[in-house]
Design a protein around this motif. Structure first.
Motif, PDB file in Angstrom:
ATOM      1  N   GLU A 141      26.328   4.228   0.433  1.00 44.57           N
ATOM      2  CA  GLU A 141      24.921   3.805   0.389  1.00 44.57           C
ATOM      3  C   GLU A 141      24.527   3.109  -0.902  1.00 44.57           C
ATOM      4  OE1 GLU A 141      20.379   5.612   0.898  1.00 44.57           O
ATOM      5  OE2 GLU A 141      22.092   6.979   0.771  1.00 44.57           O
ATOM      6  N   LEU A 142      23.975   1.913  -0.759  1.00 45.17           N
ATOM      7  CA  LEU A 142      23.279   1.209  -1.823  1.00 45.17           C
ATOM      8  C   LEU A 142      21.798   1.533  -1.642  1.00 45.17           C
ATOM      9  CD1 LEU A 142      22.964  -0.877  -4.115  1.00 45.17           C
ATOM     10  CD2 LEU A 142      23.118  -2.680  -2.381  1.00 45.17           C
ATOM     11  N   GLN A 143      21.216   2.209  -2.623  1.00 42.58           N
ATOM     12  CA  GLN A 143      19.865   2.746  -2.459  1.00 42.58           C
ATOM     13  C   GLN A 143      18.802   1.661  -2.430  1.00 42.58           C
ATOM     14  OE1 GLN A 143      18.176   5.040  -1.348  1.00 42.58           O
ATOM     15  NE2 GLN A 143      17.298   6.406  -2.875  1.00 42.58           N
ATOM     16  N   ILE A 144      17.804   1.874  -1.582  1.00 40.09           N
ATOM     17  CA  ILE A 144      16.583   1.065  -1.528  1.00 40.09           C
ATOM     18  C   ILE A 144      15.420   2.010  -1.778  1.00 40.09           C
ATOM     19  CG2 ILE A 144      15.065  -0.292  -0.044  1.00 40.09           C
ATOM     20  CD1 ILE A 144      17.558  -1.322   1.402  1.00 40.09           C
ATOM     21  N   LEU A 145      14.587   1.681  -2.749  1.00 42.19           N
ATOM     22  CA  LEU A 145      13.485   2.559  -3.151  1.00 42.19           C
ATOM     23  C   LEU A 145      12.507   1.764  -3.995  1.00 42.19           C
ATOM     24  CD1 LEU A 145      12.842   5.734  -3.030  1.00 42.19           C
ATOM     25  CD2 LEU A 145      13.668   5.787  -5.385  1.00 42.19           C
ATOM     26  N   ASP A 146      11.228   2.187  -4.016  1.00 44.88           N
ATOM     27  CA  ASP A 146      10.276   1.578  -4.931  1.00 44.88           C
ATOM     28  C   ASP A 146      10.400   2.256  -6.290  1.00 44.88           C
ATOM     29  OD1 ASP A 146       8.174   0.265  -6.162  1.00 44.88           O
ATOM     30  OD2 ASP A 146       6.741   1.798  -5.511  1.00 44.88           O
ATOM     31  N   ASN A 147      10.953   1.526  -7.250  1.00 44.06           N
ATOM     32  CA  ASN A 147      11.032   2.033  -8.618  1.00 44.06           C
ATOM     33  C   ASN A 147      10.284   1.145  -9.599  1.00 44.06           C
ATOM     34  OD1 ASN A 147      14.259   3.070  -7.749  1.00 44.06           O
ATOM     35  ND2 ASN A 147      12.697   4.501  -8.491  1.00 44.06           N
ATOM     36  N   TYR A 148       9.337   0.371  -9.095  1.00 38.71           N
ATOM     37  CA  TYR A 148       8.567  -0.487 -10.003  1.00 38.71           C
ATOM     38  C   TYR A 148       7.751   0.354 -10.978  1.00 38.71           C
ATOM     39  CZ  TYR A 148       5.344  -4.005 -11.733  1.00 38.71           C
ATOM     40  OH  TYR A 148       4.614  -4.827 -12.558  1.00 38.71           O
ATOM     41  N   ASN A 149       7.150   1.410 -10.483  1.00 37.41           N
ATOM     42  CA  ASN A 149       6.385   2.329 -11.335  1.00 37.41           C
ATOM     43  C   ASN A 149       6.548   3.731 -10.766  1.00 37.41           C
ATOM     44  OD1 ASN A 149       4.707   3.218 -13.374  1.00 37.41           O
ATOM     45  ND2 ASN A 149       2.818   2.726 -12.293  1.00 37.41           N
ATOM     46  N   ASN A 150       7.810   4.110 -10.597  1.00 35.48           N
ATOM     47  CA  ASN A 150       8.109   5.376  -9.924  1.00 35.48           C
ATOM     48  C   ASN A 150       9.426   5.935 -10.460  1.00 35.48           C
ATOM     49  OD1 ASN A 150       8.122   7.491  -7.949  1.00 35.48           O
ATOM     50  ND2 ASN A 150       9.504   6.233  -6.712  1.00 35.48           N
ATOM     51  N   ASP A 151       9.355   7.028 -11.174  1.00 31.86           N
ATOM     52  CA  ASP A 151      10.544   7.625 -11.771  1.00 31.86           C
ATOM     53  C   ASP A 151      11.260   8.542 -10.788  1.00 31.86           C
ATOM     54  OD1 ASP A 151      10.101   6.396 -14.217  1.00 31.86           O
ATOM     55  OD2 ASP A 151       8.854   8.049 -14.964  1.00 31.86           O
TER      56      ASP A 151
ATOM     57  N   LYS B 283       7.153  -5.768  -7.850  1.00 33.05           N
ATOM     58  CA  LYS B 283       6.014  -4.974  -7.407  1.00 33.05           C
ATOM     59  C   LYS B 283       6.082  -4.748  -5.895  1.00 33.05           C
ATOM     60  CE  LYS B 283       2.782  -6.739 -10.897  1.00 33.05           C
ATOM     61  NZ  LYS B 283       1.506  -7.483 -11.114  1.00 33.05           N
ATOM     62  N   PRO B 284       5.576  -3.615  -5.413  1.00 30.10           N
ATOM     63  CA  PRO B 284       5.431  -3.432  -3.970  1.00 30.10           C
ATOM     64  C   PRO B 284       4.647  -4.590  -3.364  1.00 30.10           C
ATOM     65  CG  PRO B 284       4.987  -1.378  -5.109  1.00 30.10           C
ATOM     66  CD  PRO B 284       5.113  -2.438  -6.175  1.00 30.10           C
ATOM     67  N   GLY B 285       5.096  -5.050  -2.216  1.00 29.83           N
ATOM     68  CA  GLY B 285       4.474  -6.196  -1.558  1.00 29.83           C
ATOM     69  C   GLY B 285       5.223  -7.495  -1.798  1.00 29.83           C
ATOM     70  N   GLU B 286       6.200  -7.506  -2.742  1.00 32.22           N
ATOM     71  CA  GLU B 286       6.996  -8.701  -3.012  1.00 32.22           C
ATOM     72  C   GLU B 286       8.397  -8.535  -2.426  1.00 32.22           C
ATOM     73  OE1 GLU B 286       7.042  -9.855  -7.104  1.00 32.22           O
ATOM     74  OE2 GLU B 286       4.912  -9.462  -7.402  1.00 32.22           O
TER      75      GLU B 286
ATOM     76  N   ASN C 223       0.820  -1.216   0.000  1.00 30.48           N
ATOM     77  CA  ASN C 223       0.000   0.000   0.000  1.00 30.48           C
ATOM     78  C   ASN C 223       0.853   1.265   0.000  1.00 30.48           C
ATOM     79  OD1 ASN C 223       1.001  -0.462   2.573  1.00 30.48           O
ATOM     80  ND2 ASN C 223      -0.802   0.381   3.609  1.00 30.48           N
ATOM     81  N   ILE C 224       2.023   1.209  -0.629  1.00 30.68           N
ATOM     82  CA  ILE C 224       2.942   2.332  -0.646  1.00 30.68           C
ATOM     83  C   ILE C 224       2.313   3.549  -1.334  1.00 30.68           C
ATOM     84  CG2 ILE C 224       4.036   1.661  -2.826  1.00 30.68           C
ATOM     85  CD1 ILE C 224       5.860   3.063   0.237  1.00 30.68           C
ATOM     86  N   THR C 225       2.618   4.718  -0.835  1.00 27.49           N
ATOM     87  CA  THR C 225       2.166   5.976  -1.426  1.00 27.49           C
ATOM     88  C   THR C 225       3.387   6.852  -1.694  1.00 27.49           C
ATOM     89  OG1 THR C 225       1.849   6.936   0.770  1.00 27.49           O
ATOM     90  CG2 THR C 225      -0.063   5.860  -0.248  1.00 27.49           C
ATOM     91  N   GLY C 226       3.157   8.041  -2.212  1.00 32.29           N
ATOM     92  CA  GLY C 226       4.245   8.965  -2.469  1.00 32.29           C
ATOM     93  C   GLY C 226       4.821   8.768  -3.857  1.00 32.29           C
ATOM     94  N   LYS C 227       5.832   9.577  -4.175  1.00 31.20           N
ATOM     95  CA  LYS C 227       6.478   9.480  -5.480  1.00 31.20           C
ATOM     96  C   LYS C 227       7.926   9.938  -5.378  1.00 31.20           C
ATOM     97  CE  LYS C 227       4.874  14.050  -6.983  1.00 31.20           C
ATOM     98  NZ  LYS C 227       4.144  14.801  -8.024  1.00 31.20           N
ATOM     99  N   GLY C 228       8.705   9.646  -6.436  1.00 32.35           N
ATOM    100  CA  GLY C 228      10.096  10.037  -6.450  1.00 32.35           C
ATOM    101  C   GLY C 228      10.868   9.423  -5.298  1.00 32.35           C
ATOM    102  N   GLN C 229      11.688  10.229  -4.632  1.00 28.52           N
ATOM    103  CA  GLN C 229      12.476   9.759  -3.504  1.00 28.52           C
ATOM    104  C   GLN C 229      11.644   9.595  -2.236  1.00 28.52           C
ATOM    105  OE1 GLN C 229      16.081   9.022  -3.366  1.00 28.52           O
ATOM    106  NE2 GLN C 229      15.548   8.813  -5.524  1.00 28.52           N
TER     107      GLN C 229
ATOM    108  N   GLY D 131      19.768   7.587  -8.216  1.00 36.04           N
ATOM    109  CA  GLY D 131      19.092   7.550  -6.925  1.00 36.04           C
ATOM    110  C   GLY D 131      18.017   6.478  -6.874  1.00 36.04           C
ATOM    111  N   GLN D 132      17.939   5.639  -7.924  1.00 37.31           N
ATOM    112  CA  GLN D 132      16.941   4.573  -7.926  1.00 37.31           C
ATOM    113  C   GLN D 132      17.487   3.330  -7.238  1.00 37.31           C
ATOM    114  OE1 GLN D 132      16.732   4.221 -12.363  1.00 37.31           O
ATOM    115  NE2 GLN D 132      16.976   2.023 -11.989  1.00 37.31           N
ATOM    116  N   ALA D 133      16.610   2.375  -6.992  1.00 33.01           N
ATOM    117  CA  ALA D 133      17.023   1.125  -6.352  1.00 33.01           C
ATOM    118  C   ALA D 133      18.115   0.460  -7.177  1.00 33.01           C
ATOM    119  CB  ALA D 133      15.834   0.186  -6.203  1.00 33.01           C
TER     120      ALA D 133
END
Length: 257
Positions: free
Chosen positions: A138-148, A171-174, A112-118, A153-155
């Motif tokens: 830092e090795l980045q962790i981020l939701d970039n499945y459908n998020n530019d 996908k988020p949730g996996e 149920n993630i919300t927000g965008k970008g970073q 700075g992406q995962a």
């Protein structure tokens, strides 16, 4: 005459090469020591091998402390075989420090993630924590499945330095995986850099960082550089403080190399 002379030299070299090869034996290039240590692999690629230190076994955060106060245990929430960022409690890091290692870590962005970008499922795996706060590599962790966002700075990126070779977000949730081979930087006695940190990263089984030499610890503003010498460091996970739902982690183990 020159051609004949060159031919004679070539023949002499060939005869010398053949003679040297005939004088050698197969066992001259066979080595029996040092004998590599025996390691029992896990049942699956994700399972810890026999020589690994398990940093999270699904039960507790005994191997971790709060970065805000290293005398206190990590305050993130443990449930159902995983632990989750507890917003506002700050970063956590391992009790033990490491130099060179192989690391396995699994992470999940909430469905149920919300927000965008970073601001969408942001955290970070600091491969060497050189100080409090967000200091380190830092090795980045981020939701970039459908998020530019910006590509360094992406995962899968080494934040603000190197973009990943591929985008392989689930996908988020996996559950997703990082498998890392880390070589710590080496410094001369006067504090100058002798050899830079190097890292190889597999993201969900796909190579995204291929033995790259880092420019230095992560800098949010400005170019990274090696400003101070350091030795072995803890591994750190970031509480980014986003309003979106926090990230979870599980199955973390490390092999010192």
């Amino acid at each position: 005459m020159a051609a004949i002379k060159n031919l004679a030299v070539a023949l002499s070299f060939s005869i010398l090469t053949i003679t040297t090869a005939m004088a050698q034996k197969p066992e001259d290039t066979e080595f029996y020591k040092p004998v590599p240590p025996k390691v029992t692999a896990g049942k699956t690629f994700a399972d810890a091998p026999s020589d690994a230190l398990v940093l999270f076994d699904g039960k507790n955060l005994d191997q971790w402390v709060s970065v805000k106060d290293k005398t206190k245990p990590a305050a993130w929430t443990v449930a159902n075989g995983a632990f989750t960022v507890k917003k506002g409690t700050g970063n956590i890091e391992t009790k033990k420090s490491f130099l060179n290692y192989q690391l396995h870590l699994e992470w999940k962005i909430p469905a149920n993630i919300t927000g965008k970008g970073q601001g969408r499922g942001n955290s970070g795996l600091f491969l060497a924590s050189t100080g409090g706060g967000d200091e380190g590599y830092e090795l980045q962790i981020l939701d970039n499945y459908n998020n530019d966002t910006y590509v360094n700075g992406q995962a899968g990126s080494i934040y603000k330095q190197f973009i990943p070779l591929a985008t392989v977000n689930k996908k988020p949730g996996e559950w997703q995986t990082y498998d890392v081979a880390w070589t710590a930087p080496v410094f001369n006695t006067d504090g100058s850099l002798k050899s830079p940190a190097r890292v190889t990263v597999f993201f969900n089984g796909v190579l995204v960082q291929n033995n790259i030499a880092l420019d230095g610890p992560t800098q949010y503003i400005g170019k990274a550089s090696y400003q101070k010498a350091h030795g072995a460091c803890p591994i750190k996970l970031q509480d980014h403080g986003d309003p979106s739902e926090p990230i979870s982690f599980r199955n973390i183990w490390i092999r010192e190399l």
